[in-house]
Scaffold this motif. Structure first.
Motif, mmCIF file in Angstrom:
data_model
loop_
_atom_site.group_PDB
_atom_site.id
_atom_site.type_symbol
_atom_site.label_atom_id
_atom_site.label_comp_id
_atom_site.label_asym_id
_atom_site.label_seq_id
_atom_site.Cartn_x
_atom_site.Cartn_y
_atom_site.Cartn_z
ATOM 1 N N GLY A 166 0.839 11.963 -3.405
ATOM 2 C CA GLY A 166 -0.512 11.495 -2.801
ATOM 3 C C GLY A 166 -1.612 12.538 -3.548
ATOM 4 N N ASN A 167 -1.134 13.747 -3.891
ATOM 5 C CA ASN A 167 -2.206 14.550 -4.690
ATOM 6 C C ASN A 167 -2.469 14.114 -6.017
ATOM 7 N N VAL A 168 -1.315 13.827 -6.701
ATOM 8 C CA VAL A 168 -1.224 13.255 -7.876
ATOM 9 C C VAL A 168 -1.951 11.628 -7.988
ATOM 10 N N SER A 169 -1.679 11.187 -7.002
ATOM 11 C CA SER A 169 -2.192 9.587 -7.020
ATOM 12 C C SER A 169 -3.810 9.759 -7.042
ATOM 13 N N THR A 170 -4.244 10.971 -6.206
ATOM 14 C CA THR A 170 -5.762 10.943 -5.928
ATOM 15 C C THR A 170 -6.249 11.951 -7.187
ATOM 16 N N ASN A 171 -5.551 12.502 -7.797
ATOM 17 C CA ASN A 171 -5.823 13.694 -8.851
ATOM 18 C C ASN A 171 -6.775 14.907 -7.932
ATOM 19 N N VAL A 181 0.880 -1.171 -0.016
ATOM 20 C CA VAL A 181 -0.159 0.057 -0.019
ATOM 21 C C VAL A 181 0.792 1.358 0.014
ATOM 22 N N PRO A 182 0.770 2.054 -1.182
ATOM 23 C CA PRO A 182 1.826 3.120 -0.991
ATOM 24 C C PRO A 182 0.996 4.087 -0.168
ATOM 25 N N GLN A 183 1.607 4.910 0.681
ATOM 26 C CA GLN A 183 1.017 5.908 1.632
ATOM 27 C C GLN A 183 1.754 7.212 1.326
ATOM 28 N N GLY A 184 0.934 8.419 1.349
ATOM 29 C CA GLY A 184 1.733 9.823 1.217
ATOM 30 C C GLY A 184 1.332 10.253 2.596
ATOM 31 N N GLY A 185 0.572 11.457 2.599
ATOM 32 C CA GLY A 185 0.290 12.207 3.956
ATOM 33 C C GLY A 185 -0.736 11.373 4.647
ATOM 34 N N ASN A 186 -1.386 10.334 4.067
ATOM 35 C CA ASN A 186 -2.413 9.769 4.888
ATOM 36 C C ASN A 186 -3.586 10.599 5.105
ATOM 37 N N THR A 187 -3.778 11.548 4.336
ATOM 38 C CA THR A 187 -5.063 12.324 4.324
ATOM 39 C C THR A 187 -6.215 11.987 3.677
ATOM 40 N N GLY A 188 -6.189 10.937 2.875
ATOM 41 C CA GLY A 188 -7.093 10.607 1.764
ATOM 42 C C GLY A 188 -8.440 10.251 2.755
ATOM 43 N N LEU A 189 -9.690 10.261 2.096
ATOM 44 C CA LEU A 189 -10.824 10.424 2.446
ATOM 45 C C LEU A 189 -11.806 8.985 2.135
ATOM 46 N N ALA A 209 -16.088 12.870 -7.073
ATOM 47 C CA ALA A 209 -15.941 14.246 -8.067
ATOM 48 C C ALA A 209 -14.137 14.546 -7.631
ATOM 49 N N GLU A 210 -13.754 14.047 -6.580
ATOM 50 C CA GLU A 210 -12.264 14.219 -6.362
ATOM 51 C C GLU A 210 -11.388 13.288 -5.358
ATOM 52 N N HIS A 211 -12.278 12.815 -4.438
ATOM 53 C CA HIS A 211 -11.629 12.213 -3.469
ATOM 54 C C HIS A 211 -11.185 10.625 -3.892
ATOM 55 N N ILE A 271 4.052 3.121 -8.149
ATOM 56 C CA ILE A 271 4.180 4.124 -6.987
ATOM 57 C C ILE A 271 4.817 5.309 -7.708
ATOM 58 N N ILE A 272 4.336 6.357 -7.440
ATOM 59 C CA ILE A 272 4.887 7.615 -7.936
ATOM 60 C C ILE A 272 6.015 8.156 -7.354
ATOM 61 N N THR A 273 7.137 8.414 -7.783
ATOM 62 C CA THR A 273 8.298 8.565 -6.869
ATOM 63 C C THR A 273 8.803 10.239 -7.015
ATOM 64 N N CYS A 295 -0.642 16.532 3.569
ATOM 65 C CA CYS A 295 -0.705 15.721 2.167
ATOM 66 C C CYS A 295 0.733 15.714 1.250
ATOM 67 N N GLN A 296 0.871 14.942 0.636
ATOM 68 C CA GLN A 296 2.253 15.057 -0.291
ATOM 69 C C GLN A 296 1.602 14.968 -1.789
ATOM 70 N N ILE A 297 2.670 15.560 -2.376
ATOM 71 C CA ILE A 297 2.488 15.830 -3.904
ATOM 72 C C ILE A 297 2.322 14.626 -4.813
HETATM 73 P P1 FAD Z 1 -2.657 9.408 1.027
HETATM 74 O O1 FAD Z 1 -4.091 9.751 1.876
HETATM 75 O O2 FAD Z 1 -1.526 8.781 1.735
HETATM 76 O O3 FAD Z 1 -2.918 8.326 -0.098
HETATM 77 C C1 FAD Z 1 -4.248 8.756 -1.080
HETATM 78 C C2 FAD Z 1 -4.319 7.673 -1.941
HETATM 79 O O4 FAD Z 1 -2.928 7.837 -3.041
HETATM 80 C C3 FAD Z 1 -4.097 6.075 -1.509
HETATM 81 O O5 FAD Z 1 -4.647 5.323 -2.584
HETATM 82 C C4 FAD Z 1 -2.578 6.047 -1.871
HETATM 83 O O6 FAD Z 1 -2.176 4.530 -1.838
HETATM 84 C C5 FAD Z 1 -2.113 6.734 -2.852
HETATM 85 N N1 FAD Z 1 -0.893 6.955 -2.782
HETATM 86 C C6 FAD Z 1 -0.293 8.251 -1.762
HETATM 87 N N2 FAD Z 1 0.998 8.391 -2.433
HETATM 88 C C7 FAD Z 1 1.216 7.658 -3.379
HETATM 89 C C8 FAD Z 1 2.390 7.633 -4.366
HETATM 90 N N3 FAD Z 1 3.410 8.280 -4.090
HETATM 91 N N4 FAD Z 1 2.442 6.988 -5.385
HETATM 92 C C9 FAD Z 1 1.229 5.813 -5.626
HETATM 93 N N5 FAD Z 1 0.118 6.181 -4.794
HETATM 94 C C10 FAD Z 1 0.315 7.021 -3.830
HETATM 95 N N6 FAD Z 1 -9.113 16.308 -1.354
HETATM 96 C C11 FAD Z 1 -9.461 17.063 -2.652
HETATM 97 O O7 FAD Z 1 -9.495 16.307 -4.046
HETATM 98 N N7 FAD Z 1 -9.893 18.144 -2.398
HETATM 99 C C12 FAD Z 1 -10.053 18.849 -1.231
HETATM 100 O O8 FAD Z 1 -10.181 19.871 -1.253
HETATM 101 C C13 FAD Z 1 -9.728 18.246 -0.152
HETATM 102 N N8 FAD Z 1 -9.577 18.597 1.055
HETATM 103 C C14 FAD Z 1 -9.382 17.892 2.127
HETATM 104 C C15 FAD Z 1 -9.184 18.652 3.382
HETATM 105 C C16 FAD Z 1 -8.952 17.908 4.580
HETATM 106 C C17 FAD Z 1 -8.754 18.565 6.073
HETATM 107 C C18 FAD Z 1 -8.573 16.491 4.383
HETATM 108 C C19 FAD Z 1 -8.076 15.683 5.764
HETATM 109 C C20 FAD Z 1 -8.498 15.725 3.395
HETATM 110 C C21 FAD Z 1 -8.839 16.585 2.141
HETATM 111 N N9 FAD Z 1 -8.878 16.040 0.919
HETATM 112 C C22 FAD Z 1 -9.325 16.795 -0.350
HETATM 113 C C23 FAD Z 1 -8.313 14.586 0.557
HETATM 114 C C24 FAD Z 1 -6.909 14.267 0.772
HETATM 115 O O9 FAD Z 1 -6.157 15.344 1.304
HETATM 116 C C25 FAD Z 1 -6.491 14.267 -0.889
HETATM 117 O O10 FAD Z 1 -6.932 12.988 -1.650
HETATM 118 C C26 FAD Z 1 -4.873 14.183 -0.918
HETATM 119 O O11 FAD Z 1 -4.514 14.458 -2.186
HETATM 120 C C27 FAD Z 1 -4.349 12.935 -0.595
HETATM 121 O O12 FAD Z 1 -2.842 13.193 -0.221
HETATM 122 P P2 FAD Z 1 -1.881 12.144 0.700
HETATM 123 O O13 FAD Z 1 -0.392 12.420 0.342
HETATM 124 O O14 FAD Z 1 -2.639 12.376 1.978
HETATM 125 O O15 FAD Z 1 -2.294 10.695 0.230
#
Ligand code: FAD
Length: 485
Positions: A156-161, A81-89, A441-443, A218-220, A152-154
């Motif tokens: 993770g942002n890209v991986s969740t679009n 399981v790739p993990q970025g900032g673990n802020t995904g919803l 839509a975006e999560h 895994i995006i590096t 959140c990490q870039i």
């Molecule tokens: P994670 O939560 O760690 O991972 C998210 C997903 O991406 C997982 O499936 C994980 O396996 C994968 N992943 C992570 N890093 C990598 C990598 N390097 N390579 C491959 N896969 C990877 N989202 C929005 O779209 N818009 C918003 O406005 C928004 N607002 C938010 C506000 C709050 C307070 C919170 C808590 C969340 C919000 N989110 C929002 C959701 C979340 O922050 C985003 O989805 C964010 O992009 C996730 O980034 P992360 O680094 O925390 O990824």
């Protein structure tokens, strides 16, 4: 996923050899013996809704280390399981079982920045806020901004679009990401880290990883176009007597502000009250909120302060002086502190919801005109099931990115229970499908919506998604059970 193996002591010892630093490996297996509670933050998601049982967290420092780990896991059929900032919803960033967690948090180098083109190349583990701070002295901003920017990490942002608060102005990451470096599920490094604006050389492979939620690799590394910072930004909160006024207001605001409009965000009254209750931003005066059914936050970003302020003032004047005003009142930021405080009322809703209770989060795309209906029908549904009370569901709220047609429908409960879950699903998804909307839509889909994908994607599309997954990841090691069932 049942074909996957659990990690053994021998695997942990191998990872210890691959990783350059001993602190990059956390494992409760006997050979390493990290105290179990140190793994908790990686196994639990931001909402406290999903919980994994991983025994091992790996935090590589280089792409080469990632590649060696992934190759080993592929040969041994160990899920990752790739993990970025673990802020995904949507429960995508924590294991469903005991998969290895590969955290990118040790990959935090900016690789290059070109102040002329604004192109930034960075490791995937860079936190969004730190990249924002990095480009700021060069008068650039990141093309995305969201409430979770401090964690959140870039990658993770890209991986969740991720969409967020700037999508209206700068578009989606499918446009601003120029290149990616990805470790594929067999350990191969796919180097598409180009810094070219234009590159029409056949299939654009990087697009597949944008929004793949770690299921294809895994995006590096990320190459991303950062726009010049606006010379002047301002915002105003508009209080509306009726939801029905949101759409005509959006049309008017777009017409009058045109190129300087950079955000148009919606908060219903319940969401506003919740943000205020939990100290997100400074409350508006009682007079300003009296009779307001909902609020809209409008942001402008432009090249010349006097010009933008004049436009914003003219807009406010014409709105207030209209024969049938669309707004009750408007509160404009007078200084940077007020600007941040008005934003906090909107950005802080997610945080406030998590403080209030356990949230069922539906992040949907539906026609703007149906936003209120979606919230009202959901509330009615819970009431009819006898679940709308302090002991079960405390509130149903709507907020989100009106400008993008994206509604965050949140149901705030005392606890996650099967009764509430059954009342909400498939009810909400059927409602979305009846408007030909999107269940995400975006999560993203993560673990939460795999069963609901078919409400927004037809059979042919899902079949092709499965074929693509099988080509990249024939052994199914990459984020098993996420996006596709
Ligand atoms: P994670 O939560 O760690 O991972 C998210 C997903 O991406 C997982 O499936 C994980 O396996 C994968 N992943 C992570 N890093 C990598 C990598 N390097 N390579 C491959 N896969 C990877 N989202 C929005 O779209 N818009 C918003 O406005 C928004 N607002 C938010 C506000 C709050 C307070 C919170 C808590 C969340 C919000 N989110 C929002 C959701 C979340 O922050 C985003 O989805 C964010 O992009 C996730 O980034 P992360 O680094 O925390 O990824």
């Amino acid at each position: 996923a049942s074909r996957l193996n659990s990690i053994t002591d021998a695997d942990a010892l191998h990872f210890a050899k691959v990783l350059s630093s001993p602190t990059s490996l956390l494992s409760i297996l006997p050979s390493i013996s990290t105290p179990p509670e140190e793994l908790d933050i990686y196994n639990n998601d931001w909402m406290g809704k999903y919980r994994g049982k991983s025994t091992t967290v790996l935090k590589p420092k280089t792409t080469q280390e990632v590649s060696e780990i992934v190759k080993w896991c592929n040969d041994r059929r160990i899920g990752i399981v790739p993990q970025g900032g673990n802020t995904g919803l949507v429960g995508g960033s924590v294991p469903l079982r005991d998969e290895v967690i590969l955290s990118l948090s040790n990959m935090t180098q900016v690789r290059s920045f070109d102040p002329v083109s604004g192109i930034l190349v960075a490791d995937a583990g860079c936190i969004l806020q730190s990249l924002t701070d990095y480009v700021a002295p060069h008068n650039h901003i990141m093309p995305l901004d969201l409430g979770a920017k401090g964690s959140c990490q870039i990658g993770g942002n890209v991986s969740t679009n991720a969409g967020g608060l700037r999508l209206l102005r700068y578009g989606s990451l499918h446009g601003s990401v120029l290149g990616l470096e990805v470790v594929l599920p067999d350990g191969t490094i796919l180097d598409q880290l180009t810094t070219l604006r234009k590159d029409n050389t056949g299939y654009d492979l990087k697009q597949l990883f944008i929004g793949a939620e770690g299921t294809l690799g895994i995006i590096t590394g990320v190459s991303i176009l950062t726009p010049p910072a606006p010379q002047a930004s301002n915002n105003v909160i508009l209080a509306l007597p009726r939801f029905e006024n949101v759409l005509p207001l959006y049309k008017t605001v777009k017409r009058q502000l045109s190129e300087i409009l950079s955000a148009f965000e919606f908060i219903d009254r319940t969401a506003y009250d919740l943000a205020v209750k939990h100290g997100q931003g400074r409350a508006l005066s009682e007079e300003d909120v009296e009779g307001a059914e909902c609020f809209v936050l409008v942001e402008t970003s432009g090249g010349r302060r006097e010009h933008d302020e004049e436009k914003l003032n003219n807009l406010l004047e014409s709105l207030l002086e209209a024969d049938e005003p669309l707004i009750n009142t408007g509160v404009m930021a007078q200084n940077p502190a007020q600007f941040s405080s008005l934003w906090a009322l909107r950005e802080g809703v997610t945080e406030a919801v998590s403080k209030e209770g356990k949230a069922y989060k539906y992040d949907i795309s539906v026609p703007l005109s149906t936003f209120k209906e979606c919230v009202d029908l959901t509330r009615e549904r819970l009431r009819s099931k006898g679940l709308l009370n302090e002991a079960q569901v405390k509130a149903v709220i709507g907020y989100g990115h009106v400008g993008d047609g994206n509604l965050h429908l949140n149901v705030i409960a005392k606890a996650y229970t099967p009764e509430i879950q059954d009342a909400l699903e498939p009810f909400v998804y059927e409602l979305v499908a009846s408007h030909r909307g999107s269940v995400s839509a975006e999560h993203g889909i993560g673990a939460m919506k795999t069963h609901a994908l078919h409400y927004s994607k037809d059979e042919t599309s899902i079949a092709w998604m499965k074929k693509i997954k099988a080509i990249f990841d024939p052994n199914g090691i990459m984020n098993p059970g996420k996006v596709l069932e």
